[in-house]
Design a protein around this motif. Structure first.
Motif, PDB file in Angstrom:
ATOM      1  N   ALA A 271       0.905  -1.229  -0.199  1.00 34.27           N
ATOM      2  CA  ALA A 271       0.072  -0.037   0.089  1.00 34.27           C
ATOM      3  C   ALA A 271       0.933   1.364  -0.010  1.00 34.27           C
ATOM      4  CB  ALA A 271      -0.825  -0.287   1.244  1.00 34.27           C
ATOM      5  N   GLN A 272       2.301   1.281   0.842  1.00 37.08           N
ATOM      6  CA  GLN A 272       2.700   2.309   0.822  1.00 37.08           C
ATOM      7  C   GLN A 272       3.460   2.672  -0.577  1.00 37.08           C
ATOM      8  OE1 GLN A 272       3.434   4.425   2.997  1.00 37.08           O
ATOM      9  NE2 GLN A 272       5.285   5.398   2.728  1.00 37.08           N
ATOM     10  N   ALA A 273       4.034   1.425  -1.161  1.00 41.75           N
ATOM     11  CA  ALA A 273       4.516   1.560  -2.646  1.00 41.75           C
ATOM     12  C   ALA A 273       3.583   2.087  -3.737  1.00 41.75           C
ATOM     13  CB  ALA A 273       5.122   0.282  -2.985  1.00 41.75           C
ATOM     14  N   GLU A 274       2.219   1.649  -3.502  1.00 42.87           N
ATOM     15  CA  GLU A 274       1.467   2.294  -4.558  1.00 42.87           C
ATOM     16  C   GLU A 274       0.989   3.467  -4.333  1.00 42.87           C
ATOM     17  OE1 GLU A 274      -1.540   2.098  -7.795  1.00 42.87           O
ATOM     18  OE2 GLU A 274       0.350   0.885  -7.194  1.00 42.87           O
ATOM     19  N   ALA A 275       0.845   3.997  -2.896  1.00 40.87           N
ATOM     20  CA  ALA A 275       0.612   5.675  -2.756  1.00 40.87           C
ATOM     21  C   ALA A 275       1.531   6.244  -3.071  1.00 40.87           C
ATOM     22  CB  ALA A 275       0.283   5.631  -1.089  1.00 40.87           C
ATOM     23  N   ARG A 276       2.869   5.874  -3.060  1.00 38.92           N
ATOM     24  CA  ARG A 276       3.858   6.674  -3.416  1.00 38.92           C
ATOM     25  C   ARG A 276       3.915   6.870  -4.751  1.00 38.92           C
ATOM     26  NH1 ARG A 276       9.075   4.344   0.344  1.00 38.92           N
ATOM     27  NH2 ARG A 276       8.465   5.576   2.162  1.00 38.92           N
ATOM     28  N   HIS A 277       3.630   5.976  -5.620  1.00 41.98           N
ATOM     29  CA  HIS A 277       3.634   5.797  -6.734  1.00 41.98           C
ATOM     30  C   HIS A 277       2.711   6.908  -7.462  1.00 41.98           C
ATOM     31  CE1 HIS A 277       3.367   4.284 -11.224  1.00 41.98           C
ATOM     32  NE2 HIS A 277       2.008   4.396 -10.859  1.00 41.98           N
TER      33      HIS A 277
END
Length: 321
Positions: A271-277
């Motif tokens: 979720a963190q990686a997708e949000a940053r993307h």
């Protein structure tokens, strides 16, 4: 691994009851969104982002809307994501939203199938109820499953499902409440089920039964070399991945811990990686936050519509010619 390239194998014929055995799952459970997107780069598809942001069911709903309807609904979603109502969407707020969407999908999925298995309507699903709903037709009519492959599949899957059910059944009463049944159907979401996920992955890929996954087994799980021609470049890349990153102790094969490291990379937050993307791709003024205007300007990364879906269908049909 499919990430969406590995399709689940349906083991029950249409004569069976609505229930299905637990199916072969996607191997990499927490994959970097960038890796998952690579397969879609050529046709500029944002399907991975749509499913992460909306959930699979809701993403399909948006694909039926006009662009105007999609943007209108997205605008309302943005208001819900902005938890402090300051007009800015932070990475933390996006992460919280994506986690909530994923959890909603899991529990909605369980709610949809609950009545198929809770045969006596006592708000629990016993192992016998699940076995009857899923394998009852096979158990009552074994002569209709004379094909050796079918026989092998059922004989393999029934004890495997029973083992998983008993692991999910924390109080050991052989009856799953909603939370236990959720962990049975979605073991990757529950800490106490992760050993089962690793074991099932090993069993799926380990064709010679030596308790390890060698390079050829690893490749065979994702690529069927049927025509005898040269391997595609992506397969060669996967062989390098196996040697460089999967086989950590360099003994030519993966054991249980190496498989765990592969499908459940430590300290990785999807979720963190997708949000940053999403922030990175939409943050026009580079203040590391998103306004509603910035999101709507890049709306087709967050949600789909008839227009984006039609464009992807055109590309897919062209590729198939």
């Amino acid at each position: 691994m499919d990430v969406f390239g590995l399709v689940c194998v349906v083991l029950l014929c249409t004569a069976a009851v609505q229930g299905k055995p637990t199916l072969r799952k996607e191997r990499v459970l927490y994959q970097d969104p960038e890796l998952a997107r690579q397969a879609h780069e050529d046709n500029k598809s944002f399907q991975y982002d749509h499913e992460a942001f909306l959930g699979k069911e809701e993403a399909r709903t948006f694909d039926q809307l006009t662009p105007e309807e999609s943007k209108d609904r997205l605008s309302k979603i943005v208001d819900r994501i902005d938890s402090d109502a300051d007009g800015y969407i932070t990475t933390a707020e996006l992460k919280a939203w994506i986690k909530r969407v994923q959890k909603r999908y899991v529990y909605e999925n369980v709610a949809k199938v609950w009545t198929d298995y809770d045969l006596n309507k006592d708000n629990k699903i016993s192992w016998d109820e699940y076995k009857q709903a899923t394998y009852g037709y096979y158990l009552a009519n074994p002569e209709e499953f004379e094909d050796a492959t079918d026989q092998f599949s059922f004989k393999k899957m029934l004890p495997r499902d029973e083992r998983r059910f008993k692991t999910a059944d924390l109080n050991g009463d052989l009856a799953a409440d909603r939370e236990e049944f959720t962990s049975f159907l979605h073991p990757e979401e529950f800490e106490h089920m992760k050993d089962i996920v690793v074991l099932e992955t090993l069993e799926d890929i380990d064709k010679n039964g030596d308790g390890h996954v060698d390079e050829d087994e690893y490749i065979a799980d994702m690529f069927a070399h049927e025509d005898g021609g040269p391997e595609p470049d992506w397969v060669k890349t996967e062989r390098e991945q196996f040697s460089d990153f999967r086989d950590l102790n360099k003994d030519g094969k993966m054991d249980m811990e190496e498989i765990r490291h592969w499908i459940m990379p430590q300290d990785y937050d999807h979720a963190q990686a997708e949000a940053r993307h999403l922030v990175y791709e939409s943050d026009q003024d580079k203040d590391q936050m998103l306004t509603k205007e910035e999101i709507l300007e890049n709306w087709n990364m967050f949600v789909g519509s008839q227009a984006t879906n039609y464009g992807e269908d055109l590309t897919k049909n062209h590729d198939e010619l």
